[in-house]
Enzyme design. Sequence first.
Site, PDB file in Angstrom:
ATOM      1  N   ARG A  19       0.838  -1.190   0.000  1.00  0.00           N
ATOM      2  CA  ARG A  19       0.000   0.000   0.000  1.00  0.00           C
ATOM      3  C   ARG A  19       0.880   1.250   0.000  1.00  0.00           C
ATOM      4  NH1 ARG A  19      -2.171  -3.524   3.974  1.00  0.00           N
ATOM      5  NH2 ARG A  19      -4.299  -4.243   3.503  1.00  0.00           N
ATOM      6  N   TYR A  42     -10.566  -9.767  -7.140  1.00  0.00           N
ATOM      7  CA  TYR A  42      -9.659  -9.881  -8.278  1.00  0.00           C
ATOM      8  C   TYR A  42     -10.039 -11.040  -9.203  1.00  0.00           C
ATOM      9  CZ  TYR A  42      -6.937  -6.560  -5.632  1.00  0.00           C
ATOM     10  OH  TYR A  42      -6.556  -5.438  -4.940  1.00  0.00           O
ATOM     11  N   ARG A  48      -1.231  -1.711  -6.998  1.00  0.00           N
ATOM     12  CA  ARG A  48      -1.527  -2.827  -6.087  1.00  0.00           C
ATOM     13  C   ARG A  48      -2.543  -3.779  -6.746  1.00  0.00           C
ATOM     14  NH1 ARG A  48      -1.633  -4.376  -0.556  1.00  0.00           N
ATOM     15  NH2 ARG A  48      -3.695  -4.834   0.314  1.00  0.00           N
ATOM     16  N   HIS A  88      -4.432  -8.880   3.366  1.00  0.00           N
ATOM     17  CA  HIS A  88      -5.871  -8.798   3.610  1.00  0.00           C
ATOM     18  C   HIS A  88      -6.244  -9.603   4.851  1.00  0.00           C
ATOM     19  CE1 HIS A  88      -6.980  -7.757  -0.838  1.00  0.00           C
ATOM     20  NE2 HIS A  88      -6.652  -6.698  -0.129  1.00  0.00           N
ATOM     21  N   LYS A 143      -2.198  -2.515   7.969  1.00  0.00           N
ATOM     22  CA  LYS A 143      -3.262  -1.957   8.797  1.00  0.00           C
ATOM     23  C   LYS A 143      -3.181  -2.520  10.205  1.00  0.00           C
ATOM     24  CE  LYS A 143      -6.503  -1.016   5.023  1.00  0.00           C
ATOM     25  NZ  LYS A 143      -7.844  -1.271   4.481  1.00  0.00           N
ATOM     26  N   HIS A 191      -2.649   2.690  -5.721  1.00  0.00           N
ATOM     27  CA  HIS A 191      -3.537   1.554  -5.470  1.00  0.00           C
ATOM     28  C   HIS A 191      -3.829   0.790  -6.756  1.00  0.00           C
ATOM     29  CE1 HIS A 191      -5.439  -0.152  -1.961  1.00  0.00           C
ATOM     30  NE2 HIS A 191      -6.474  -0.523  -2.701  1.00  0.00           N
TER      31      HIS A 191
END
Length: 290
Positions: free
Chosen positions: A145, A271, A239, A262, A169, A236
């Site tokens: 990211r 995806y 990514r 994730h 995150k 992004h």
Amino acid sequence: MITPFLEFLQFEKRASAHTIKSYQTDLEQFQKYLLFQYECNEPETAKAPMLRSWVVSMMEEGLNPSSINRKIAALRTFYGYLRKKKHIDSDPTKILSALKTRKKLPAFVEEKSMELLFEEGVFSEDFSGLRDRVIMELLYGSGIRLSELVELELKDLNLPARTIRVFGKRAKERIVPVSTSLAQLLHKYTEQRAPEEDTDVLLLTDSNKAIYPVFVQRKVKQYLSAVTTLSQKSPHVLRHTYATHLLNRGADLNAIKELLGHANLAATQIYTHNSIEKLKKTHQQAHPKA
């Protein structure tokens, strides 16, 4: 109660600075609405109809449904915190429902276009060009990211093992592999990087200061503009490109999930839609009865 809530996100939930800023913006907008519409300056005393009224007002203003849903999510987290801390008895967000939104397939750059990007002559031969190439190759070659790229430090590189350590995150750590060519590029960059006493950040601007999000966004837009006509030209998108190209070449979905950091597989499954669309296109072009 907004400030204690933001501190809770920072110190207990270990949320990213970007996440905290988003919550702050949304809650301050809500607070201003309460003051203007109901002369109420304390969100913790707001009643359910007041929350619904704010949502309706945003809909009438034509705000994007996904943006409204984000603000609803901010309210839910905030009032969930207030309930947990026993500042309120009931949760006023229970009457709120998320708005329906159209699911967009993630935009990505075609493989041939990415090959063009890394051909000779695209990046200048000086340190700035080398740094720019590292930025682009890291985003495309590791799928990290924007926030993760900006926060990379020299100590996060393990070039002999061809891996980088990333803090995603909620400060969740993961190890991401990189190609031999990218490891060599990083080695070349670190040898030329000016030693700075005040920062261990990996990537530096032309004035030897730590890079920042807008700096990276401008660089990505500049270089992608040379190889693609996509309207979106952001970190992004690179990514998305990383994940889509992995999937198209047969990578396991669970492996891609781990590489992207994730929390659950549902976030990665988007995806597969790009791959299905590609298969449909191939079928229509090649099958006699398509």
